[in-house]
Motif scaffolding. Structure first.
Motif, PDB file in Angstrom:
ATOM      1  N   UNK A 555      28.753  28.795   1.433  1.00  0.00           N
ATOM      2  CA  UNK A 555      29.340  28.534   2.662  1.00  0.00           C
ATOM      3  C   UNK A 555      28.584  28.823   3.828  1.00  0.00           C
ATOM      4  N   UNK A 556      28.009  27.499   4.346  1.00  0.00           N
ATOM      5  CA  UNK A 556      26.711  27.585   4.976  1.00  0.00           C
ATOM      6  C   UNK A 556      26.935  28.151   6.501  1.00  0.00           C
ATOM      7  N   UNK A 557      28.393  28.055   6.848  1.00  0.00           N
ATOM      8  CA  UNK A 557      28.445  28.610   8.256  1.00  0.00           C
ATOM      9  C   UNK A 557      28.448  30.175   8.272  1.00  0.00           C
ATOM     10  N   UNK A 558      29.076  30.853   7.162  1.00  0.00           N
ATOM     11  CA  UNK A 558      29.041  32.106   6.831  1.00  0.00           C
ATOM     12  C   UNK A 558      27.878  32.932   6.658  1.00  0.00           C
ATOM     13  N   UNK A 559      26.924  32.162   5.995  1.00  0.00           N
ATOM     14  CA  UNK A 559      25.825  32.569   5.636  1.00  0.00           C
ATOM     15  C   UNK A 559      24.855  32.786   6.695  1.00  0.00           C
ATOM     16  N   UNK A 560      24.898  31.498   7.605  1.00  0.00           N
ATOM     17  CA  UNK A 560      23.965  31.395   8.753  1.00  0.00           C
ATOM     18  C   UNK A 560      24.328  32.465   9.927  1.00  0.00           C
ATOM     19  N   UNK A 561      25.625  32.595   9.933  1.00  0.00           N
ATOM     20  CA  UNK A 561      26.110  33.486  10.933  1.00  0.00           C
ATOM     21  C   UNK A 561      25.503  34.943  10.749  1.00  0.00           C
ATOM     22  N   UNK A 562      25.704  35.226   9.205  1.00  0.00           N
ATOM     23  CA  UNK A 562      25.278  36.524   8.721  1.00  0.00           C
ATOM     24  C   UNK A 562      23.783  36.896   8.879  1.00  0.00           C
ATOM     25  N   UNK A 563      23.180  35.833   8.824  1.00  0.00           N
ATOM     26  CA  UNK A 563      21.471  35.971   8.817  1.00  0.00           C
ATOM     27  C   UNK A 563      20.910  35.767  10.096  1.00  0.00           C
ATOM     28  N   UNK A 564      21.828  35.105  11.190  1.00  0.00           N
ATOM     29  CA  UNK A 564      21.129  34.758  12.268  1.00  0.00           C
ATOM     30  C   UNK A 564      20.405  36.203  13.453  1.00  0.00           C
ATOM     31  N   UNK A 565      21.200  37.250  12.982  1.00  0.00           N
ATOM     32  CA  UNK A 565      20.686  38.370  13.565  1.00  0.00           C
ATOM     33  C   UNK A 565      19.215  38.773  13.382  1.00  0.00           C
ATOM     34  N   UNK A 566      18.824  38.443  11.966  1.00  0.00           N
ATOM     35  CA  UNK A 566      17.521  38.938  11.768  1.00  0.00           C
ATOM     36  C   UNK A 566      16.398  37.856  11.938  1.00  0.00           C
ATOM     37  N   UNK A 567      16.649  36.609  12.228  1.00  0.00           N
ATOM     38  CA  UNK A 567      15.622  35.601  12.484  1.00  0.00           C
ATOM     39  C   UNK A 567      14.573  36.164  13.449  1.00  0.00           C
ATOM     40  N   UNK A 568      14.952  36.739  14.508  1.00  0.00           N
ATOM     41  CA  UNK A 568      13.697  36.971  15.282  1.00  0.00           C
ATOM     42  C   UNK A 568      12.782  38.172  14.651  1.00  0.00           C
ATOM     43  N   UNK A 569      13.444  39.186  13.907  1.00  0.00           N
ATOM     44  CA  UNK A 569      12.639  39.829  13.256  1.00  0.00           C
ATOM     45  C   UNK A 569      11.883  39.286  12.144  1.00  0.00           C
ATOM     46  N   UNK A 570      12.350  38.369  11.421  1.00  0.00           N
ATOM     47  CA  UNK A 570      11.478  37.787  10.425  1.00  0.00           C
ATOM     48  C   UNK A 570      10.326  37.096  11.090  1.00  0.00           C
ATOM     49  N   UNK A 571      10.469  36.183  11.974  1.00  0.00           N
ATOM     50  CA  UNK A 571       9.338  35.515  12.922  1.00  0.00           C
ATOM     51  C   UNK A 571       8.577  36.610  13.304  1.00  0.00           C
ATOM     52  N   UNK A 572       8.887  37.636  13.944  1.00  0.00           N
ATOM     53  CA  UNK A 572       7.879  38.489  14.549  1.00  0.00           C
ATOM     54  C   UNK A 572       7.054  39.139  13.568  1.00  0.00           C
ATOM     55  N   UNK A 573       7.216  39.247  12.029  1.00  0.00           N
ATOM     56  CA  UNK A 573       6.637  39.850  11.365  1.00  0.00           C
ATOM     57  C   UNK A 573       5.318  38.851  10.758  1.00  0.00           C
ATOM     58  N   UNK A 574       5.405  37.635  11.226  1.00  0.00           N
ATOM     59  CA  UNK A 574       4.179  36.777  10.988  1.00  0.00           C
ATOM     60  C   UNK A 574       3.748  36.592   9.486  1.00  0.00           C
ATOM     61  N   UNK A 575       4.887  36.568   8.793  1.00  0.00           N
ATOM     62  CA  UNK A 575       4.394  36.579   7.053  1.00  0.00           C
ATOM     63  C   UNK A 575       5.208  35.413   6.694  1.00  0.00           C
ATOM     64  N   UNK A 576       4.651  34.721   5.508  1.00  0.00           N
ATOM     65  CA  UNK A 576       5.165  33.548   4.933  1.00  0.00           C
ATOM     66  C   UNK A 576       6.259  33.986   3.868  1.00  0.00           C
ATOM     67  N   UNK A 577       6.200  35.334   3.577  1.00  0.00           N
ATOM     68  CA  UNK A 577       7.068  35.779   2.481  1.00  0.00           C
ATOM     69  C   UNK A 577       7.493  37.368   2.678  1.00  0.00           C
ATOM     70  N   UNK A 578       9.028  37.212   2.897  1.00  0.00           N
ATOM     71  CA  UNK A 578       9.570  38.582   3.524  1.00  0.00           C
ATOM     72  C   UNK A 578      10.383  38.939   2.409  1.00  0.00           C
ATOM     73  N   UNK A 579      10.632  40.230   2.013  1.00  0.00           N
ATOM     74  CA  UNK A 579      11.659  41.040   1.499  1.00  0.00           C
ATOM     75  C   UNK A 579      12.639  41.491   2.142  1.00  0.00           C
ATOM     76  N   UNK A 580      13.830  41.575   2.118  1.00  0.00           N
ATOM     77  CA  UNK A 580      14.874  41.738   3.108  1.00  0.00           C
ATOM     78  C   UNK A 580      15.869  42.518   2.457  1.00  0.00           C
ATOM     79  N   UNK A 581      16.210  43.535   2.966  1.00  0.00           N
ATOM     80  CA  UNK A 581      17.064  44.311   2.511  1.00  0.00           C
ATOM     81  C   UNK A 581      18.213  44.876   3.729  1.00  0.00           C
ATOM     82  N   UNK A 582      19.288  45.157   3.572  1.00  0.00           N
ATOM     83  CA  UNK A 582      20.451  45.527   4.543  1.00  0.00           C
ATOM     84  C   UNK A 582      21.036  46.887   4.341  1.00  0.00           C
ATOM     85  N   UNK A 583      20.303  47.536   3.376  1.00  0.00           N
ATOM     86  CA  UNK A 583      20.824  48.822   3.371  1.00  0.00           C
ATOM     87  C   UNK A 583      20.091  49.857   4.399  1.00  0.00           C
TER      88      UNK A 583
END
Length: 583
Positions: A555-583
Motif C-alpha cells: 500500500x504505497x500511499x500508506x507507506x509513503x505517508x508513514x515514512x515521510x516524517x523521517x526523510x529529512x532525518x535520514x538525509x541529514x545523517x549523510x549515510x548510504x545505509x541506515x538502520x531505522x527503529x520507531x521504538x
C-alpha cells in the motif's frame, strides 16, 4: 442493478460470441457429476485428518444448500457474501449460490473491521456464508438483519459472540444439508448474467467491486490451458485467497473445467503438512511467498554453499530432489507466479532447483490475459495473450486489453467504470508495458506508481524494488522519492537476517553485503534513478497494520505517508545505509 449494467454495456459493448450453457461453470460441474461422479473433487483437512468429496457428494451438498437459498424468496441476482478462508465449503457454497440464481461476493478474511463494514454496506447482501477468518473480529461487522450460514470449520470462538443460537437466521451448513432435498435438474445461468462481484485489493484507493459475468469463466480456464494443456489428472492446493481473481481463475475455475482434484490447507501452522499431503502437480503462488520459500531454504543452507553443491553432478541432483520434497513440491510439473512482478533472478533460482516457475498477468477488471505457452519462460516477460484476448499499447505506454473476461463494470460506480473502459471496449490496466515481435508482453511498471524527482524525471519504482528483493536478506522493500534529489529505498529484512543482525560481526557482514547490493543496482540504473539511501526498518509490514494488501501488495500511499516524517532525518545523517527503529 440492471440499469447500471446496461449503462456499463453502453460504455463497452461486448460484441462477442457467448459460450453455450454446457461451457459455463455450472454446466461443467453437472458434466463431472454425471460422468465422473465417484472421482474425488475436494480434499479438506479437519483437525489433521482429510475429508474427501467425490463429485456426486459435492454436488449433492451444493444442491441441498441451493434449494434452501431458493426457498428464501430473495430477488434473483441477490448478493450473497462468502466470508471465509479457503476451504471445500467455499467452493460448494459458490456452486449453491449460482444454482439458486444469485451472485457471489467474496470478502477477504484479513481486512480491517472498517474495511469489512464498508464492503458489507456497499454490496448489500441478503446472506453471508461464514467460515474461518484471519481476523476473527470481522464477525461483528456482519449486518444483523441478514441470514448467516456457518461452515463446519468456523470455530466457536469466532462466532460465539456474534451468533448465540441456531435460529432460522443463523444456520449451520450441516443443518441445511440435512433438512433440505437437493434442487433437481440442471439450473442454468445465462452467459451474460452476473456471476460474482470481485473487489479490488485496494492498492491505490478504496476497493471497487468488479462485476464479472459467467461468460468470463471459460476464458479463465483457456488461459490456464495455454500453459499446461487440458489434463484432468492434476492436483492443486488452494491457499491464496479465493476472494482474489487469480485464485478463482487458476484453481477453482480451471479445476471445474478440467476436473482437477483440489486440496486445501487447514491453517498456517499446518500448511507444510497439508502441502505434502497434496503433493500438487500444479502450483500457483505470488512473488513474496516464493521469496519466503527461498529464504526458508537459505536458513537451512547458505546460498553460496547451495550454489556450489548444485553444480556437482550427482550431488546437485540429490540436493534438488531433497529440497523440493521437503517443500512438498517435488511432483510439480508446472508452477506459476502472478499478482505482482517477480524478480527474474528468483525465477531462475527456482528453475535451476527444478521447479519450472513461469509468469502470468492479469487484473481484477480483465481476468488472466497473458500466460506462457507450454510453461516457457523468458526473463522479464509475462507471456502472450490468452485465447480471446486483444492486447494493445496506448500512446502513453499503457497496456490495454479486450476480451470476454472484461468486467461488466464496477458495482455502483459508473464514473469509475467509464474511467477504465475505452469507447471501443478495452480495459485500461494502468500498467506500462511493451510487446515484442513474437507477441510477448513485458511489464514496465504502474503509471500511478511513477514519481518525479527534484530533477524533473520520472522513476518507476517496481523494477528497482525487484532488483533489491533478489537479495536473500530482504523480504520486501519500497522505493520512494517524489520531489527528492534522488530516490531512497526502505527495506524489511527477513527473519533470518534480523536474527543475524543482532550479532556485531554478522551485522557488519550484512551491511557490507547490502551496500554492495545498492552499488550493483545503481550501476544498472539511469543517473536519475540511482538510490541515495537504503533504510533498513525494524517495522514489519503486514495486512494488520495496513501496509500491505490481502494479496501481499504494497500500500504505497500508506507507506509513503508513514515514512515521510523521517526523510529529512535520514538525509541529514549523510549515510548510504541506515538502520531505522520507531521504538
Amino acid at each position: 442493478m440492471e440499469g447500471e449494467l446496461e449503462a456499463a454495456r453502453e460504455i463497452a459493448p461486448p460484441q462477442m460470441r457467448l459460450p453455450p450453457p454446457e461451457k459455463l461453470p455450472l454446466g461443467r460441474a453437472y458434466y463431472w457429476e454425471k460422468t465422473h461422479g465417484w472421482q474425488i473433487f475436494l480434499t479438506q483437512p479437519i483437525n489433521g485428518r482429510a475429508r474427501n468429496w467425490k463429485w456426486r457428494e459435492a454436488m449433492n451438498e451444493s444442491r441441498r444448500v441451493a434449494a434452501f437459498l431458493k426457498a428464501q424468496g430473495w430477488p434473483a441476482g441477490s448478493h450473497i457474501v462468502i466470508l471465509s478462508k479457503n476451504c471445500a465449503w467455499w467452493i460448494l457454497s459458490e456452486l449453491a449460490i449460482w444454482m439458486s440464481g444469485h451472485v457471489t461476493v467474496p470478502i477477504y478474511t484479513s481486512v480491517t473491521n472498517d474495511a469489512a463494514r464498508r464492503l458489507f454496506q456497499h454490496c448489500g447482501p441478503v446472506c453471508c456464508f461464514l467460515g474461518p477468518l484471519d481476523n476473527p473480529e470481522l464477525v461483528h461487522e456482519i449486518p444483523e438483519d441478514i441470514t448467516v450460514v456457518r461452515f463446519p470449520n468456523a470455530t466457536v470462538k469466532q462466532i460465539e459472540s456474534r451468533v448465540q443460537t441456531e435460529t432460522p437466521a443463523h444456520l449451520t451448513w450441516d443443518r441445511i444439508v440435512a433438512e433440505n432435498e437437493p434442487i433437481a435438474g440442471e439450473p442454468a445461468r445465462a452467459a451474460e448474467d452476473v456471476a460474482t462481484v470481485i473487489y479490488t485489493s485496494g492498492t491505490t484507493g478504496p476497493p471497487k467491486g468488479a462485476l464479472h459475468a459467467f461468460r468470463a469463466f471459460p476464458y479463465f480456464a483457456k488461459a490456464v490451458e495455454q500453459v499446461i494443456g487440458n489434463n484432468k489428472h492434476h492436483r492443486v492446493i488452494s491457499y491464496l485467497p479465493l476472494a482474489h481473481i487469480a485464485e478463482r481463475a487458476l484453481t477453482e475455475t480451471a479445476g471445474l473445467y478440467m476436473g482437477w482434484r483440489i486440496f486445501f490447507y487447514e491453517n498456517t501452522a499446518t500448511f507444510l503438512r497439508d502441502l505434502k499431503r497434496a503433493r500438487p502437480t500444479l502450483f500457483f503462488s505470488v512473488p513474496r511467498l516464493y521469496a519466503k520459500f527461498q529464504a526458508g531454504v537459505f536458513e537451512k543452507i547458505r546460498a553460496r554453499k547451495l550454489e556450489n553443491l548444485l553444480h556437482i553432478p550427482l550431488v546437485g541432483f540429490l540436493v534438488r530432489r531433497r529440497i523440493l520434497r521437503r517443500l512438498g513440491l517435488n511432483r510439480v510439473r508446472f508452477a506459476a507466479s502472478g499478482s505482482a512482478p517477480i524478480a527474474p533472478d528468483l525465477v531462475g533460482w527456482f528453475r535451476e532447483l527444478g521447479l519450472p516457475v513461469t509468469e502470468g498477468y492479469g487484473t481484477t477488471e480483465s481476468g488472466i490475459t497473458h500466460t506462457a505457452p507450454g510453461g516457457r519462460w523468458r526473463p522479464g516477460f509475462v507471456g502472450v495473450s490468452t485465447p480471446g484476448v486483444e492486447t494493445r499499447i496506448a500512446g502513453n505506454g499503457e497496456i490495454q486489453v479486450k476480451s470476454p473476461m472484461n468486467m461488466l463494470g464496477y458495482y455502483h460506480d459508473l464514473e469509475a467504470t467509464a474511467g477504465v473502459m475505452t469507447a471501443d471496449g478495452f480495459i485500461e490496466t494502468g500498467d506500462l508495458g511493451e510487446i515484442d515481435s513474437e507477441g510477448w508482453l513485458k511489464i514496465k511498471g504502474r503509471i500511478k506508481e511513477q514519481f518525479k524527482t527534484a530533477k524533473g524525471k520520472y522513476v518507476s519504482p517496481g523494477a528497482i524494488e525487484m532488483m533489491l528483493e533478489v537479495h536473500e536478506a530482504i523480504e520486501m522493500c519500497l522505493v520512494m522519492g517524489s520531489g527528492l534529489a534522488a530516490p531512497i529505498a526502505i527495506a524489511v529484512l527477513t527473519a533470518e537476517a534480523r536474527r543475524l543482525s543482532e550479532r556485531p560481526e554478522s551485522r557488519q557482514l550484512l551491511e557490507h553485503s547490502l551496500t554492495d547490493l545498492v552499488h550493483t543496482v545503481n550501476f544498472q540504473l539511469a543517473p536519475h534513478e540511482r538510490l541515495s539511501i537504503l533504510v533498513l526498518t525494524q517495522t514489519r509490514w503486514s495486512v494488520e497494520n495496513g501496509f500491505i494488501t490481502p494479496t501481499l501488495k504494497l500500500r504505497r500511499a500508506e507507506l509513503e505517508a508513514h515514512y515521510a516524517k523521517y526523510i529529512r532525518q535520514w538525509i541529514a545523517q549523510e549515510q548510504h545505509l541506515i538502520w531505522h527503529s520507531e521504538e
